[in-house]
Design a protein around this motif. Structure first.
Motif, PDB file in Angstrom:
ATOM      1  N   GLY A 183       0.802  -1.210   0.000  1.00 31.80           N
ATOM      2  CA  GLY A 183       0.000   0.000   0.000  1.00 31.80           C
ATOM      3  C   GLY A 183       0.834   1.259   0.000  1.00 31.80           C
ATOM      4  N   ILE A 184       0.130   2.372   0.049  1.00 30.18           N
ATOM      5  CA  ILE A 184       0.805   3.667   0.069  1.00 30.18           C
ATOM      6  C   ILE A 184       1.278   3.905   1.505  1.00 30.18           C
ATOM      7  N   LEU A 185       2.583   3.818   1.700  1.00 30.15           N
ATOM      8  CA  LEU A 185       3.149   3.886   3.052  1.00 30.15           C
ATOM      9  C   LEU A 185       3.044   5.300   3.613  1.00 30.15           C
ATOM     10  N   HIS A 186       3.169   6.266   2.707  1.00 31.79           N
ATOM     11  CA  HIS A 186       3.107   7.655   3.160  1.00 31.79           C
ATOM     12  C   HIS A 186       2.745   8.523   1.956  1.00 31.79           C
ATOM     13  N   HIS A 187       2.057   9.609   2.211  1.00 29.75           N
ATOM     14  CA  HIS A 187       1.748  10.523   1.111  1.00 29.75           C
ATOM     15  C   HIS A 187       1.698  11.944   1.645  1.00 29.75           C
ATOM     16  N   ARG A 188       1.831  12.881   0.749  1.00 25.42           N
ATOM     17  CA  ARG A 188       1.743  14.302   1.080  1.00 25.42           C
ATOM     18  C   ARG A 188       1.004  15.008  -0.043  1.00 25.42           C
ATOM     19  N   MET A 189       0.139  15.945   0.295  1.00 25.24           N
ATOM     20  CA  MET A 189      -0.545  16.752  -0.720  1.00 25.24           C
ATOM     21  C   MET A 189      -0.499  18.203  -0.277  1.00 25.24           C
ATOM     22  N   TYR A 190      -0.159  19.094  -1.188  1.00 28.43           N
ATOM     23  CA  TYR A 190      -0.058  20.502  -0.845  1.00 28.43           C
ATOM     24  C   TYR A 190      -0.687  21.377  -1.925  1.00 28.43           C
ATOM     25  N   ALA A 191      -1.032  22.612  -1.536  1.00 28.25           N
ATOM     26  CA  ALA A 191      -1.440  23.622  -2.516  1.00 28.25           C
ATOM     27  C   ALA A 191      -1.026  24.997  -2.011  1.00 28.25           C
ATOM     28  N   ASP A 192      -0.799  25.898  -2.962  1.00 28.67           N
ATOM     29  CA  ASP A 192      -0.512  27.290  -2.617  1.00 28.67           C
ATOM     30  C   ASP A 192      -1.272  28.169  -3.605  1.00 28.67           C
ATOM     31  N   ALA A 330       3.619  10.193  -3.197  1.00 32.10           N
ATOM     32  CA  ALA A 330       3.111   8.922  -2.656  1.00 32.10           C
ATOM     33  C   ALA A 330       4.241   7.904  -2.687  1.00 32.10           C
ATOM     34  N   LEU A 331       4.505   7.323  -1.538  1.00 27.32           N
ATOM     35  CA  LEU A 331       5.517   6.268  -1.420  1.00 27.32           C
ATOM     36  C   LEU A 331       4.749   4.964  -1.345  1.00 27.32           C
ATOM     37  N   TRP A 332       4.929   4.115  -2.354  1.00 30.30           N
ATOM     38  CA  TRP A 332       4.010   2.985  -2.545  1.00 30.30           C
ATOM     39  C   TRP A 332       4.766   1.658  -2.536  1.00 30.30           C
TER      40      TRP A 332
END
Ligand code: COA
Length: 334
Positions: A183-192, A330-332
């Motif tokens: 699975g996706i071990l870690h994820h990050r989502m950003y916006a500016d 996404a680290l998968w």
């Protein structure tokens, strides 16, 4: 704000991609614009890109990429619970391109919607879809990143039109059990949002609906501040890679393959060199496709699986940035 690292237990069942048949080379631009193959290759790494002709627009491309993923997985479209398309160049202003895919693939039991996050669209969609599966209501999701950037590129603007191409990449994912380690071990989502006008299409929405003036002023084509986007992309891409690995407790050498959004070879190379990855760990296919926006990561992942660079058990890092501004990772563990 990050409260905790949350694993999204999803299994990859199949991948697919689709690009239009028509190839446009750098020399095709040089025939009518003040540019050259040498300039474009040196500044971007791009040699050619695919341009949609009639019948190869956003929905048909998304549908063929999605169909390929379903066929590879051997899954009936009726088993799909959710169709998400990441796109900023939808087939029509509404309804969602995902609804065209729903119809054309016969995903009759699925909910369908689009996500608008430009070049981060594939990752925003993958993470959103994975969260729905993690929630437990649904089991199987078809995630497609797709864009026809040729339709919003100004072919008189040499500073932007040479960058973009058309294409779609799809993944079919299914909820897994937390105990199987995938699975996706870690994820990050950003916006500016301060960067909304750094890369955008001025007209065609509610602020400036299409009229003779907007057409005459070429306002239905994208406007881009290339230098500012370049600076943003270099710094954010490096930051998010380092942060994702560090928070997940993963060393760069443990990653089997990095599949970055293909925007500019120099941007990708600067991140690779900073982290110290060898060239073969970083997918590059920008020379053949240019920047396909939301299409790029899914196309890259499918190519890597088909040629064996990525297989079951691989640890892959997906990373993207784009208009909005938006960026995500996404680290998968496959
Ligand atoms: N052919 C020849 N010359 C070109 C050109 C082209 N296609 N496009 C721009 N130029 C010229 C410029 O007009 C400028 O000339 P000047 O010095 O006489 O004004 C010169 O080349 C340098 O322009 P500059 O914008 O500084 O070039 P650059 O090295 O930054 O490259 C981009 C331009 C667009 C390739 C680069 O800024 C870039 O890739 N930015 C990020 C874009 C991106 O990734 N967008 C999508 C985000 S997901």
């Amino acid at each position: 704000m990050l409260d905790k690292i949350e694993r999204l237990p999803v299994r990859l069942l199949g991948t697919g991609h689709a690009v239009p048949s028509r190839v446009m080379t750098n020399n095709d631009f040089a025939k009518y614009l003040d540019t050259s193959d040498d300039w474009i290759v040196e500044r971007t790494g791009i040699r050619e890109r695919r341009i949609a002709t009639d019948g190869e627009t956003t929905a048909p491309l998304a549908t063929s990429a999605g169909r390929a993923a379903l066929v590879e997985a051997g899954i009936d479209p009726k088993e799909v619970d959710l169709v998400i398309c990441g796109t900023v160049t939808p087939e029509v202003p509404f309804p969602a391109t995902a609804c065209f895919v729903h119809r054309d693939l016969g995903c009759v039991n699925a909910a369908a919607f689009d996500i608008s996050a430009a070049c981060s669209g594939f990752l925003y969609s993958l993470i959103t879809g994975s969260k729905f599966l993690q929630g437990g209501t649904w089991k199987t999701a078809l995630i497609i990143g797709v864009d026809c950037m040729s339709r919003v590129s100004d072919y008189q603007d040499r500073g932007s039109c040479i960058l973009f191409g058309d294409g779609a990449g799809a993944v079919l994912i299914r909820r897994a059990s937390l105990s199987d380690g995938k699975g996706i071990l870690h994820h990050r989502m950003y916006a500016d949002g301060k960067g909304v006008e750094m890369l955008y299409v001025p007209a065609g929405g509610t602020r400036r609906p299409a009229n003779e003036q907007t057409v005459a002023a070429r306002e239905h084509y994208l406007r881009m501040n290339g230098r500012e986007i370049y600076k943003f992309a270099v710094s954010r891409m490096q930051e998010i890679i380092e942060q994702t690995l560090c928070e997940a407790g993963v060393r760069p050498e443990q990653v089997d393959m990095v599949i970055p959004h293909q925007s500019n070879l120099r941007i990708i190379e600067s991140a690779r060199q900073r982290i110290g990855w060898p060239k073969e760990k970083m997918l590059i296919n920008i020379e053949r496709y240019g920047n396909t926006s939301a299409g790029s990561i899914g196309i890259g992942l499918d190519e890597c699986r088909k040629d064996g660079r990525v297989k079951e058990g691989s640890l892959i890092l997906l990373v993207a940035f784009g208009a909005g501004l938006t960026w995500a990772s996404a680290l998968w563990q496959l």
